[in-house]
Design a protein around this motif. Sequence first.
Motif, short mmCIF file in Angstrom:
data_model
loop_
_atom_site.label_atom_id
_atom_site.label_comp_id
_atom_site.label_asym_id
_atom_site.label_seq_id
_atom_site.Cartn_x
_atom_site.Cartn_y
_atom_site.Cartn_z
N SER A 121 0.72 -1.06 0.54
CA SER A 121 0.05 -0.20 0.19
C SER A 121 1.25 1.02 -0.06
O SER A 121 1.87 1.16 0.93
N MET A 122 0.20 2.51 -1.37
CA MET A 122 1.03 3.67 -0.48
C MET A 122 0.25 4.22 0.41
O MET A 122 -0.79 3.91 1.26
N GLY A 124 -0.14 7.42 0.20
CA GLY A 124 -1.68 8.66 0.33
C GLY A 124 -2.00 7.91 -1.13
O GLY A 124 -1.96 6.99 -1.36
N ALA A 125 -2.61 8.91 -1.85
CA ALA A 125 -3.35 8.41 -2.94
C ALA A 125 -2.62 8.97 -4.30
O ALA A 125 -1.87 10.01 -4.46
N VAL A 143 -0.20 11.39 -2.87
CA VAL A 143 -0.91 12.76 -1.97
C VAL A 143 -1.64 12.39 -1.18
O VAL A 143 -2.73 11.21 -1.11
N ARG A 144 -1.14 12.65 0.14
CA ARG A 144 -1.94 12.77 1.70
C ARG A 144 -2.79 13.89 2.10
O ARG A 144 -2.38 14.13 1.77
N VAL A 145 -4.55 13.19 1.56
CA VAL A 145 -5.13 14.42 1.99
C VAL A 145 -5.19 14.83 4.06
O VAL A 145 -5.06 13.91 4.32
N LEU A 168 -12.66 12.49 4.09
CA LEU A 168 -11.30 11.94 2.83
C LEU A 168 -12.42 12.97 2.04
O LEU A 168 -11.97 13.69 0.52
N TRP A 184 -9.87 1.21 -2.48
CA TRP A 184 -10.46 0.41 -1.51
C TRP A 184 -9.04 0.61 -0.13
O TRP A 184 -8.41 0.71 -0.08
N SER A 185 -9.52 -0.36 0.75
CA SER A 185 -8.80 0.06 2.38
C SER A 185 -7.12 -1.33 2.54
O SER A 185 -7.59 -2.02 1.32
N ASP A 186 -6.72 -0.75 2.75
CA ASP A 186 -5.63 -1.71 3.26
C ASP A 186 -5.66 -2.54 5.11
O ASP A 186 -5.07 -3.03 5.25
N GLY A 215 -4.39 -1.20 0.07
CA GLY A 215 -5.31 -1.31 -0.72
C GLY A 215 -4.72 0.18 -1.38
O GLY A 215 -4.05 0.50 -1.26
N GLY A 216 -6.12 0.90 -1.96
CA GLY A 216 -5.64 1.99 -2.47
C GLY A 216 -6.52 3.50 -2.47
O GLY A 216 -7.62 2.85 -2.01
N ARG A 217 -6.08 4.32 -2.64
CA ARG A 217 -6.75 5.67 -3.68
C ARG A 217 -6.18 6.03 -4.73
O ARG A 217 -4.97 6.50 -5.23
P1 AMP Z 1 -7.62 3.10 4.07
O1 AMP Z 1 -8.72 3.77 3.52
O2 AMP Z 1 -7.12 4.08 5.60
O3 AMP Z 1 -8.26 1.96 4.52
O4 AMP Z 1 -6.79 3.47 3.38
C1 AMP Z 1 -6.92 3.14 1.76
C2 AMP Z 1 -5.66 3.29 1.49
O5 AMP Z 1 -5.96 4.88 0.76
C3 AMP Z 1 -4.20 3.00 1.59
O6 AMP Z 1 -3.58 2.08 1.71
C4 AMP Z 1 -3.49 4.81 1.31
O7 AMP Z 1 -2.66 4.39 -0.18
C5 AMP Z 1 -4.94 5.55 1.11
N1 AMP Z 1 -4.60 6.78 1.54
C6 AMP Z 1 -5.51 6.36 3.50
N2 AMP Z 1 -5.25 7.64 3.67
C7 AMP Z 1 -5.20 8.38 2.75
C8 AMP Z 1 -5.33 9.88 2.98
N3 AMP Z 1 -5.21 10.42 3.76
N4 AMP Z 1 -5.37 10.22 1.81
C9 AMP Z 1 -5.24 10.16 0.76
N5 AMP Z 1 -4.60 8.82 0.80
C10 AMP Z 1 -4.67 8.00 1.86
#
Ligand code: AMP
Length: 243
Positions: A121-122, A124-125, A143-145, A168, A184-186, A215-217
């Motif tokens: 997983s990264m 950010g997005a 990119v992290r929101v 978010l 989708w979630s990590d 997961g990722g965005r």
């Molecule tokens: P989560 O829904 O928290 O499990 O996150 C799923 C994926 O979304 C993570 O693996 C990240 O790649 C990405 N992600 C999580 N938090 C953020 C954030 N604040 N901004 C951008 N991408 C995010």
Amino acid sequence: MSEVLYSVRMRAAQGGPHELGGHHISGAECIVTLDKVGEMAQSFANRALHHSKGEPDFINIVVDMIPETTLQYIPYVSIEEHYTADIKESHELAISLLHKSPISLMAIHKAFQYLQDLPCSMRGAMLVDSITGERLDVGDRGVRVSHMDSIDNERIGCNTHMKEALVLASKVQSCEGILGELCWSDDPDYTVGYVSFCGVYHRIPHMKAIGSDIGGRVFFIDKNARLETIIEYLENTPVIVRK
Ligand code: AMP
């Protein structure tokens, strides 16, 4: 005079800090008045230490004051709940929903491929051109929101995961130049994902296999948008989401 607000942010990793290659375990943030800062920092530390992804050896908690003039209030995305039987059906639904927006089919398919090909997983997005599907973000951090929270939480009545995703997604939807999002979630236990566009959050079950910690965005970017402006808004502009 209105009360001074503070942003409290936590990130936790295993194997050292994220920037030194540590594996991301957990992250959370909120915007609160000074009297709540200690309580939130404590609850974020507990959350980091009891996560299904493992025990972190690095926890970073940052608190900073929000200058009143920079704070923006934005509306919630509205929610549409969908029901599907398996991953194949969920992905087909997500693709057909996203295709109702101005995002091209090629960009949508590439976005799914990017997420499915992730080795881990990264943080950010990914930013993806909404027509060509080309990756626009640089490096593998994404990119992290950040700098966001909601009021009226109790009225939403959903789990923490969904509440955070809604905040978010609302910030992302309020950003000029972003046409849609795929997520989708990590979290290995959480297979629900979503697509969002035109102010609507489409909640979709079975977006990934149970037990997967990848997961990722993806944020789909309008070709006329200025990337620096989008990134500055997503990362640094404080927003409070409200009904
Ligand atoms: P989560 O829904 O928290 O499990 O996150 C799923 C994926 O979304 C993570 O693996 C990240 O790649 C990405 N992600 C999580 N938090 C953020 C954030 N604040 N901004 C951008 N991408 C995010």
